[in-house]
Enzyme design. Sequence first.
Site, PDB file in Angstrom:
ATOM      1  N   GLN A 110      13.726  -1.175 -25.036  1.00 13.82           N
ATOM      2  CA  GLN A 110      12.625  -0.373 -25.567  1.00 13.82           C
ATOM      3  C   GLN A 110      11.332  -0.687 -24.793  1.00 13.82           C
ATOM      4  O   GLN A 110      10.402   0.116 -24.773  1.00 13.82           O
ATOM      5  CB  GLN A 110      12.438  -0.674 -27.066  1.00 13.82           C
ATOM      6  CG  GLN A 110      11.364   0.147 -27.735  1.00 13.82           C
ATOM      7  CD  GLN A 110      11.481   0.115 -29.240  1.00 13.82           C
ATOM      8  OE1 GLN A 110      12.387   0.720 -29.819  1.00 13.82           O
ATOM      9  NE2 GLN A 110      10.593  -0.608 -29.892  1.00 13.82           N
ATOM     10  N   LYS A 116     -28.542   1.583  -4.406  1.00 15.05           N
ATOM     11  CA  LYS A 116     -27.097   1.418  -4.220  1.00 15.05           C
ATOM     12  C   LYS A 116     -26.295   2.704  -4.317  1.00 15.05           C
ATOM     13  O   LYS A 116     -26.594   3.590  -5.119  1.00 15.05           O
ATOM     14  CB  LYS A 116     -26.547   0.448  -5.270  1.00 15.05           C
ATOM     15  CG  LYS A 116     -26.999  -0.982  -5.049  1.00 15.05           C
ATOM     16  CD  LYS A 116     -26.126  -1.696  -4.051  1.00 15.05           C
ATOM     17  CE  LYS A 116     -24.945  -2.267  -4.786  1.00 15.05           C
ATOM     18  NZ  LYS A 116     -24.117  -3.072  -3.919  1.00 15.05           N
ATOM     19  N   GLU A 130     -12.577   1.357  -4.872  1.00 22.03           N
ATOM     20  CA  GLU A 130     -12.330   0.000  -5.394  1.00 22.03           C
ATOM     21  C   GLU A 130     -11.351   0.048  -6.568  1.00 22.03           C
ATOM     22  O   GLU A 130     -10.478  -0.810  -6.714  1.00 22.03           O
ATOM     23  CB  GLU A 130     -13.643  -0.630  -5.855  1.00 22.03           C
ATOM     24  CG  GLU A 130     -14.596  -0.941  -4.710  1.00 22.03           C
ATOM     25  CD  GLU A 130     -15.991  -1.256  -5.227  1.00 22.03           C
ATOM     26  OE1 GLU A 130     -16.209  -2.390  -5.684  1.00 22.03           O
ATOM     27  OE2 GLU A 130     -16.850  -0.364  -5.191  1.00 22.03           O
ATOM     28  N   TYR A 175      23.419  -1.273 -24.374  1.00 19.98           N
ATOM     29  CA  TYR A 175      22.037  -1.209 -24.845  1.00 19.98           C
ATOM     30  C   TYR A 175      21.647  -2.490 -25.569  1.00 19.98           C
ATOM     31  O   TYR A 175      22.417  -3.071 -26.324  1.00 19.98           O
ATOM     32  CB  TYR A 175      21.838  -0.007 -25.793  1.00 19.98           C
ATOM     33  CG  TYR A 175      20.402   0.082 -26.304  1.00 19.98           C
ATOM     34  CD1 TYR A 175      19.412   0.697 -25.542  1.00 19.98           C
ATOM     35  CD2 TYR A 175      20.036  -0.471 -27.530  1.00 19.98           C
ATOM     36  CE1 TYR A 175      18.097   0.754 -25.983  1.00 19.98           C
ATOM     37  CE2 TYR A 175      18.719  -0.418 -27.976  1.00 19.98           C
ATOM     38  CZ  TYR A 175      17.758   0.197 -27.193  1.00 19.98           C
ATOM     39  OH  TYR A 175      16.453   0.252 -27.636  1.00 19.98           O
ATOM     40  N   LYS A 213       9.524   1.549 -21.309  1.00 19.21           N
ATOM     41  CA  LYS A 213       8.812   2.823 -21.192  1.00 19.21           C
ATOM     42  C   LYS A 213       7.332   2.738 -20.844  1.00 19.21           C
ATOM     43  O   LYS A 213       6.845   3.493 -19.991  1.00 19.21           O
ATOM     44  CB  LYS A 213       8.994   3.613 -22.489  1.00 19.21           C
ATOM     45  CG  LYS A 213      10.385   4.229 -22.593  1.00 19.21           C
ATOM     46  CD  LYS A 213      10.638   4.882 -23.913  1.00 19.21           C
ATOM     47  CE  LYS A 213      11.279   3.977 -24.933  1.00 19.21           C
ATOM     48  NZ  LYS A 213      12.491   3.262 -24.488  1.00 19.21           N
ATOM     49  N   SER A 266     -26.070   1.882  -9.032  1.00 15.81           N
ATOM     50  CA  SER A 266     -26.164   0.616  -9.741  1.00 15.81           C
ATOM     51  C   SER A 266     -27.201   0.751 -10.841  1.00 15.81           C
ATOM     52  O   SER A 266     -28.173   1.490 -10.703  1.00 15.81           O
ATOM     53  CB  SER A 266     -26.574  -0.485  -8.762  1.00 15.81           C
ATOM     54  OG  SER A 266     -27.255  -1.521  -9.441  1.00 15.81           O
ATOM     55  N   ASN A 315      21.160   5.770 -28.027  1.00 15.30           N
ATOM     56  CA  ASN A 315      21.239   5.112 -26.720  1.00 15.30           C
ATOM     57  C   ASN A 315      21.362   6.110 -25.571  1.00 15.30           C
ATOM     58  O   ASN A 315      20.691   5.970 -24.553  1.00 15.30           O
ATOM     59  CB  ASN A 315      22.410   4.120 -26.699  1.00 15.30           C
ATOM     60  CG  ASN A 315      22.232   3.018 -27.726  1.00 15.30           C
ATOM     61  OD1 ASN A 315      21.144   2.876 -28.289  1.00 15.30           O
ATOM     62  ND2 ASN A 315      23.287   2.261 -27.988  1.00 15.30           N
ATOM     63  N   SER A 356       8.663   2.076 -31.694  1.00 17.52           N
ATOM     64  CA  SER A 356       8.196   2.503 -30.370  1.00 17.52           C
ATOM     65  C   SER A 356       7.473   3.844 -30.435  1.00 17.52           C
ATOM     66  O   SER A 356       7.014   4.358 -29.420  1.00 17.52           O
ATOM     67  CB  SER A 356       9.378   2.587 -29.393  1.00 17.52           C
ATOM     68  OG  SER A 356      10.401   3.414 -29.908  1.00 17.52           O
ATOM     69  N   THR A 403      -7.398  -5.283  15.470  1.00 19.59           N
ATOM     70  CA  THR A 403      -6.340  -6.190  15.017  1.00 19.59           C
ATOM     71  C   THR A 403      -7.087  -7.439  14.567  1.00 19.59           C
ATOM     72  O   THR A 403      -8.136  -7.762  15.148  1.00 19.59           O
ATOM     73  CB  THR A 403      -5.341  -6.543  16.141  1.00 19.59           C
ATOM     74  OG1 THR A 403      -6.044  -7.215  17.182  1.00 19.59           O
ATOM     75  CG2 THR A 403      -4.642  -5.316  16.712  1.00 19.59           C
ATOM     76  N   HIS A 404      -6.631  -8.086  13.544  1.00 22.06           N
ATOM     77  CA  HIS A 404      -7.349  -9.243  12.965  1.00 22.06           C
ATOM     78  C   HIS A 404      -8.761  -8.849  12.542  1.00 22.06           C
ATOM     79  O   HIS A 404      -9.653  -9.685  12.484  1.00 22.06           O
ATOM     80  CB  HIS A 404      -7.419 -10.414  13.946  1.00 22.06           C
ATOM     81  CG  HIS A 404      -6.118 -10.740  14.602  1.00 22.06           C
ATOM     82  ND1 HIS A 404      -5.244 -11.690  14.104  1.00 22.06           N
ATOM     83  CD2 HIS A 404      -5.519 -10.223  15.703  1.00 22.06           C
ATOM     84  CE1 HIS A 404      -4.175 -11.745  14.893  1.00 22.06           C
ATOM     85  NE2 HIS A 404      -4.318 -10.863  15.854  1.00 22.06           N
TER      86      HIS A 404
HETATM   87  N1  ARG Z   1      13.491   3.305 -29.531  1.00 21.02           N
HETATM   88  C1  ARG Z   1      14.642   2.887 -28.829  1.00 21.02           C
HETATM   89  C2  ARG Z   1      14.292   2.554 -27.398  1.00 21.02           C
HETATM   90  O1  ARG Z   1      13.265   2.984 -26.977  1.00 21.02           O
HETATM   91  C3  ARG Z   1      15.661   3.983 -28.846  1.00 21.02           C
HETATM   92  C4  ARG Z   1      17.060   3.488 -28.711  1.00 21.02           C
HETATM   93  C5  ARG Z   1      17.418   2.715 -29.920  1.00 21.02           C
HETATM   94  N2  ARG Z   1      18.810   2.405 -29.997  1.00 21.02           N
HETATM   95  C6  ARG Z   1      19.257   1.470 -30.800  1.00 21.02           C
HETATM   96  N3  ARG Z   1      20.543   1.259 -30.798  1.00 21.02           N
HETATM   97  N4  ARG Z   1      18.467   0.763 -31.580  1.00 21.02           N
HETATM   98  O2  ARG Z   1      15.003   1.915 -26.670  1.00 21.02           O
END
Ligand code: ARG
Length: 459
Positions: free
Chosen positions: A324, A285, A292, A319, A327, A279, A112, A25, A157-158
């Site tokens: 992962q 334009k 948009e 976990y 994010k 444009s 974790n 990651s 409205t509408h």
């Molecule tokens: N890179 C992992 C994540 O983003 C970190 C946590 C990893 N923990 C594990 N027990 N493998 O979730």
Amino acid sequence: MATDKLWGGRFTAEASDWVQAFGASIQFDQAMAAEDLEGSLAHVAMLGQTGILTTEETAQITAGLHKLQTKLAQGELDFTIANEDIHLNLEKILTDEIGPVAGKLHTARSRNDQVATDLHLYLKKRLGMIIAELKDFQAVLLKLAQENVETIMPGYTHLQHAQPLSYAHYLMAYFNMLQRDVERFEFNYQHTDISPLGAAALAGTTFPIDREFSAQKLGLTEVYHNSLDAVSDRDFSLEFLSNASILMMHLSRLCEEIILWSSYEFNYLQLSDAYATGSSIMPQKKNPDMAELVRGKTGRVYGNLMGLLTVMKSLPLAYNKDMQEDKEGVFDTVKTILPAIKVLKEMLATATINKEKMAQATQRDFSNATELADYLANKGMPFRQAHEIVGELVLSGLQTDTMLQEIPLEKYQEISPLIEADVYQALESKVAVERRNSLGGTGFAQIKAEIIRAQELLK
Ligand code: ARG
């Protein structure tokens, strides 16, 4: 022979490079490098404070982490997929920097609780920025509203002419929508302002740690009171994505109106050249691209919400590596909404509104039909009957291109002796707007009171 991974003890073979890349990651979680270092600094301070590490060890590790902070700020840290994620990368770099004592940093901690802590810190910071940006936008709306209490426009409205409105009333509707967005993000902030650090892998630890101490070091107001929940909770991220989705829905509605209103047919509004583009083929334009784009980017934010909801669905505690995947959607949403709020704010602040065109649009239409019906009802006619009479007038007016204010008084009196010369004043759109002073209505006095209430809210 163990492999050279930080967790390599029980392994005898390494995954091939592409498998490592698939599992890594670091490509994206390096966005939390600063937060990871903050988390480590708080953790080591706690390990020192509780005597789990010696003063000497604590000082060495702290100094090393400070050095990493400087290098990070100068863009001098190199991360590698071989070290999987931001946590292991930084630990490896710290080891290269200060030697084996770095290995003591991970006492009473797991990746974790570490990753959860990083995310809390990351999001808490961004929520503060987002709330500030939204309040700035509200201030712009409020200022425009103050300048436009008596600017008359058609209300729809509408998407059909309904009743005339004050432009300020329209702007204040968005002010109120953004106020709810701010309140949602503030609540979200409270759920983010909680420390998972010290939950360890899932069950807590036998070391005599002090979780409140590290939380306080991190500036986090509370601690999770269940270690399983601490490492498994991503509600704060989901709340963020759903709040962001509602916000983008609001912004997309405003964008849609800006786009419509800057078209030739409406011509209520002209965007500043700085927020429009031309444009490559049609020289005449001027396109409302930025509006948009904000409207279009709503799609990716909704996608990020659906993505994380689906990742978290049915995950057993605690976990799982699935998490992962939590994010990128959050990072992407932060990167999307901050400039979206800003660009719309600036776009509105610099646009020129065509007051004559807006007002004119309420002149040759029947948006004063309710006024005539109310006028008759005020004079004692049952509203249903008044509605019927005005409906017939509108029908014949449409056929002869005669507006209600153009019907002569004699004709009106044939229809009903209740109609007198003061009807023409009642049919003026400005008068119609000015008088709608029911609570929350578009009447000038109401809007002025609302503006004062809004100023209080922004304080
Ligand atoms: N890179 C992992 C994540 O983003 C970190 C946590 C990893 N923990 C594990 N027990 N493998 O979730």
